[in-house]
Design an enzyme around this catalytic site. Sequence first.
Site, mmCIF file in Angstrom:
data_model
loop_
_atom_site.group_PDB
_atom_site.id
_atom_site.type_symbol
_atom_site.label_atom_id
_atom_site.label_comp_id
_atom_site.label_asym_id
_atom_site.label_seq_id
_atom_site.Cartn_x
_atom_site.Cartn_y
_atom_site.Cartn_z
ATOM 1 N N PHE A 39 53.021 2.593 40.653
ATOM 2 C CA PHE A 39 53.907 2.281 41.784
ATOM 3 C C PHE A 39 53.292 2.888 43.050
ATOM 4 C CE2 PHE A 39 56.426 3.018 37.926
ATOM 5 C CZ PHE A 39 57.062 1.800 37.761
ATOM 6 N N ASP A 98 50.170 -1.343 41.293
ATOM 7 C CA ASP A 98 51.392 -1.813 41.952
ATOM 8 C C ASP A 98 51.536 -3.294 41.628
ATOM 9 O OD1 ASP A 98 53.171 -0.449 44.433
ATOM 10 O OD2 ASP A 98 53.300 -2.641 44.291
ATOM 11 N N SER A 99 52.762 -3.803 41.681
ATOM 12 C CA SER A 99 52.959 -5.230 41.429
ATOM 13 C C SER A 99 52.716 -6.048 42.691
ATOM 14 C CB SER A 99 54.381 -5.473 40.905
ATOM 15 O OG SER A 99 55.313 -4.924 41.800
ATOM 16 N N ALA A 154 54.034 -2.147 35.999
ATOM 17 C CA ALA A 154 53.647 -0.842 35.455
ATOM 18 C C ALA A 154 53.997 -0.709 33.975
ATOM 19 C CB ALA A 154 54.306 0.262 36.266
ATOM 20 N N ASP A 206 56.086 6.933 40.564
ATOM 21 C CA ASP A 206 56.988 6.947 41.726
ATOM 22 C C ASP A 206 57.658 5.576 41.858
ATOM 23 O OD1 ASP A 206 58.327 7.610 44.042
ATOM 24 O OD2 ASP A 206 56.581 7.344 45.349
ATOM 25 N N CYS A 211 63.870 8.403 43.339
ATOM 26 C CA CYS A 211 64.414 8.400 44.701
ATOM 27 C C CYS A 211 65.853 7.886 44.715
ATOM 28 C CB CYS A 211 63.526 7.576 45.634
ATOM 29 S SG CYS A 211 63.303 5.892 45.092
HETATM 30 N N1 SAH Z 1 54.278 6.000 45.692
HETATM 31 C C1 SAH Z 1 54.414 5.188 46.872
HETATM 32 C C2 SAH Z 1 55.781 4.585 47.045
HETATM 33 C C3 SAH Z 1 56.234 3.707 45.900
HETATM 34 S S1 SAH Z 1 57.479 2.568 46.331
HETATM 35 C C4 SAH Z 1 54.042 6.017 48.112
HETATM 36 O O1 SAH Z 1 54.089 7.241 48.028
HETATM 37 O O2 SAH Z 1 53.738 5.438 49.146
HETATM 38 C C5 SAH Z 1 57.585 1.613 44.903
HETATM 39 C C6 SAH Z 1 56.453 0.625 44.694
HETATM 40 O O3 SAH Z 1 56.634 0.088 43.396
HETATM 41 C C7 SAH Z 1 56.436 -0.555 45.655
HETATM 42 O O4 SAH Z 1 55.177 -0.612 46.295
HETATM 43 C C8 SAH Z 1 56.612 -1.796 44.746
HETATM 44 O O5 SAH Z 1 55.772 -2.872 45.124
HETATM 45 C C9 SAH Z 1 56.195 -1.261 43.401
HETATM 46 N N2 SAH Z 1 56.808 -1.881 42.213
HETATM 47 C C10 SAH Z 1 58.084 -2.281 42.039
HETATM 48 N N3 SAH Z 1 58.270 -2.693 40.771
HETATM 49 C C11 SAH Z 1 57.085 -2.527 40.132
HETATM 50 C C12 SAH Z 1 56.634 -2.751 38.795
HETATM 51 N N4 SAH Z 1 57.459 -3.226 37.848
HETATM 52 N N5 SAH Z 1 55.350 -2.452 38.479
HETATM 53 C C13 SAH Z 1 54.507 -1.967 39.415
HETATM 54 N N6 SAH Z 1 54.876 -1.748 40.687
HETATM 55 C C14 SAH Z 1 56.140 -2.018 41.043
#
Ligand code: SAH
Length: 386
Positions: free
Chosen positions: A221, A242-243, A270, A290, A330
């Site tokens: 993420f 990330d997705s 993920a 995250d 969060c």
């Molecule tokens: N760690 C990052 C913030 C993460 S926000 C930082 O510090 O800047 C959450 C992220 O998860 C987003 O970018 C979103 O695109 C991604 N996301 C949401 N669902 C997901 C999934 N199932 N698999 C991978 N990424 C995902």
Amino acid sequence: MTEARINRKGADRVASGHPWIFRSDLLGAPDAQPGSVVRVLDGRNVRLGWAHYSSRSQIALRMLPFETQRTDAGFLRRLIRRAQDYRDRVVENTDAYRVVHAEADQLPGLIVDRYGDWLVVQTLSQAMDGAQPALLDALQELFSPKGIVARNDVSTRRHEGLEETKGALAGDVPEGVVVTMNGVRFAADLLQGQKTGLFLDQRENYAAAACYARGNALDCFSYNGGFALHLAGACERVTAVDSSESALAIVQSNARLNDLHNIETRKAKAFDLLNDYAMGRKSFDTIVLDPPAFAKSRKHVEAAARAYKEINLKALKLLERDGVLVTCSCSHHFSEADLLEAVAAAALDTGKRLRIIERRTQGRDHPIALTIPETHYLKCLILQVM
Ligand code: SAH
């Protein structure tokens, strides 16, 4: 001055230090303009203070600092100045940070983030939205920014009957503003990026994670690579997952901006990727989780507990002995105790013993008001496999 009367429950809430009065605790509808300042009285006409009135939200009143009768430029300037004074004491190694954290700075419904010479604002209540011209005057006077952006594309504004909008309010707004957090450079897209551009609340956690990170690292993420870019200096290799394709493109351009060559990106869900890695017997020395908020409201807490356990379980399976897990939530509704329980359950299922290196929260520029639990939302645990 218009008056609003509230019942015993509302008055008790004010006495407990919480600034929100719900509509169900009003004694009759105040004859007040949407977004105006009203005097708050209890059922026996004792004056409790002043509040911003919303004609639409379930949060009908948001209490203001006791002496406040008007939210004009003078009031905003005074409180924003105090908010900045506090940041002067707690913010270091960055030109990107939160200047105003709403209720935790006694400015209900107002967010102001600073990205170098630019400011991003969110006005999340009828009253703060109405105060925008005074707000701009105050910000110009205090910070002389090159530009001010509104990121009012926030769904909670609908509860206030306000539109979701975004755009430049003053000055010019370049496509990418480059900021430096802990010596790492980031291009922030103030108009299109998530939140107000970056996840400023994780800034201190990035630095903490980098202290313990080593070897082969995985940032799940990753968004624009906040953790990944910080880990890259301490690790041999970092994989950012990330997705979102566009988020990963920015990870790559941020890596170039910092002349880092050990970051690779993987577009994937993920949960699926962690399964694939387990099948392929891949392992890591450092893993960051995250995810987006799994518990958006109280009724999602049980499902969230399962999801947090699941994602942590999948990550722990891949973690080497002495390996470090940085795991975040969060969701305000999912407490630190809930997260500890989910991670403990995951650890037991993998047969791994963990110790807690640090229990962290949002950066100090996102302060937590002692009597307003909603202002505490980010949890970040750093653990090690024994
Ligand atoms: N760690 C990052 C913030 C993460 S926000 C930082 O510090 O800047 C959450 C992220 O998860 C987003 O970018 C979103 O695109 C991604 N996301 C949401 N669902 C997901 C999934 N199932 N698999 C991978 N990424 C995902």
